[in-house]
Write an enzyme that holds these catalytic residues in place. Structure first.
Site, PDB file in Angstrom:
ATOM      1  N   SER A 154     -13.057  24.805   6.074  1.00 51.34           N
ATOM      2  CA  SER A 154     -13.210  23.743   6.822  1.00 51.34           C
ATOM      3  C   SER A 154     -12.859  23.540   8.276  1.00 51.34           C
ATOM      4  O   SER A 154     -12.683  23.884   9.076  1.00 51.34           O
ATOM      5  CB  SER A 154     -12.217  22.907   5.958  1.00 51.34           C
ATOM      6  N   TYR A 214      -2.759  22.602   4.435  1.00 52.54           N
ATOM      7  CA  TYR A 214      -3.963  22.380   4.299  1.00 52.54           C
ATOM      8  C   TYR A 214      -5.083  23.573   5.312  1.00 52.54           C
ATOM      9  O   TYR A 214      -6.505  25.095   4.953  1.00 52.54           O
ATOM     10  CB  TYR A 214      -4.770  21.311   3.984  1.00 52.54           C
TER      11      TYR A 214
END
Length: 337
Positions: free
Chosen positions: A127, A152
């Site tokens: 990501s 995250y």
């Protein structure tokens, strides 16, 4: 090739499976159909691919089950797209992220070890969040990524480090893809462009963080899948042969102002948004911007979909999918089960 896709009924997984099938590959999938957002959307995606991709309902953290599926199918390539997504929710339930993005990711790496010479490589989802609050733009793969600003992001960076270590210790060849704000039809309801569309149609306020002073490198799903397929179908080469692992940015190389995106949605939907400007949320970043020279050089990655075209396609899909007829309503998805 025989290709296994994790997160097969997710946004990325469904589109990737469809394209790989069209290219003639043999597929199976793994997905746990969790309820982070409405599982009926996942069932609807499943209906699009189940004729050519058998999807095993398994949690990736269940190592023995994952090993058994992989040992039987003997994939040539694994495309690992399963993850617990979402910056905000990671502060509410950190263990869900550790379970999916660290334990589940490690299960996939462990399973790769049991495969023989026919196994080529692993392509996995990372990501752009790993760049944290990096102020240097555009973000380059050579930038330091040791200061994540969300749980995250920390778990996705942990996944990169684990893949690099498995490459070094066990010769598991792996490519990590740092995705930048992927959007389009069949996307995730927790993404801003989706919730803005829903709320504009319903006439309810949209929350605009940091008073609109944000930019995102929106990347259309078809362009992203082009990059994934190129990295699946071509055996990788690595500069560091003792550690056959590399990460690539997969972005649009063209960040958009958040308020421009809101304005475009207003135009496409034919309705003004009721705007509520609020402070920056914890764990978020002001701007993302991908440098994509490496992916372009090594795999010919060249995103071409403008935000105008991409959002128009999303809005058209959204209206059709929800049976929009003047009032936004929840779809009846039970027919897809």
């Amino acid at each position: 090739m025989r290709i296994l896709i994790t997160g097969a009924v997710g946004f990325l997984g469904m589109h990737t499976a469809s394209r790989l099938n069209a290219a003639g590959h043999e597929l199976i999938g793994i997905d746990n159909f969790n309820d982070y957002y409405d599982p009926q959307l996942k069932h609807a995606r499943h209906a699009k691919i189940r004729s050519f991709c058998k999807v095993h309902k398994v949690d990736l953290a269940e190592l023995d089950a994952v090993k058994a599926i992989i040992a039987e199918f003997k994939p040539n390539v694994i495309v690992h797209l399963a993850a617990q997504a979402g910056v905000r929710y990671s502060m509410q339930d950190p263990m869900a992220y550790v379970q999916a993005n660290v334990a589940g990711h490690t299960s996939v790496l462990e399973a790769c070890r049991i495969l023989g010479a026919d196994f080529s490589h692993l392509v996995y989802a990372s990501s752009s969040s790993v760049y944290g609050g990096n102020r240097k733009i555009p973000f380059s793969e050579s930038d330091e990524v040791n200061d994540p600003v969300s749980i995250y992001a920390a778990t996705k960076r942990a996944g990169e480090l684990l893949a690099s270590t498995y490459a070094h210790l066990f010769r598991v060849q792996a490519i990590g893809l740092r995705f930048f704000t992927v959007y389009g039809p069949w996307g995730r309801p927790d993404m801003a462009y989706w919730s803005f569309t829903r709320d504009i149609l319903a006439g309810t306020p949209i929350r605009i963080f940091n008073h609109g002073k944000m930019m995102r490198d929106f990347t259309y799903i078809d362009d992203v899948v082009d990059g994934i397929l190129a990295m699946v179908e071509r055996s990788p080469t690595f500069e560091n042969t003792s550690r056959p692992h590399r990460v690539y940015n997969i972005g649009n190389n063209n960040p958009e102002k958040l308020m421009d995106v809101v304005g475009l949605l207003e135009t496409l939907l034919g309705k003004p948004a009721v705007k509520e400007f609020v402070e920056m949320q914890s764990g978020d970043v002001v701007q993302t911007y991908a440098e994509i020279e490496a992916a372009a050089r090594d795999y010919g990655f060249s995103p071409s979909t403008s935000i105008e075209l991409g959002l128009s396609r999303f809005v058209a899909w959204y209206k059709e999918f929800h049976g929009y007829s003047g009032l936004d309503k929840s779809p009846d998805l039970t027919v897809y089960r």
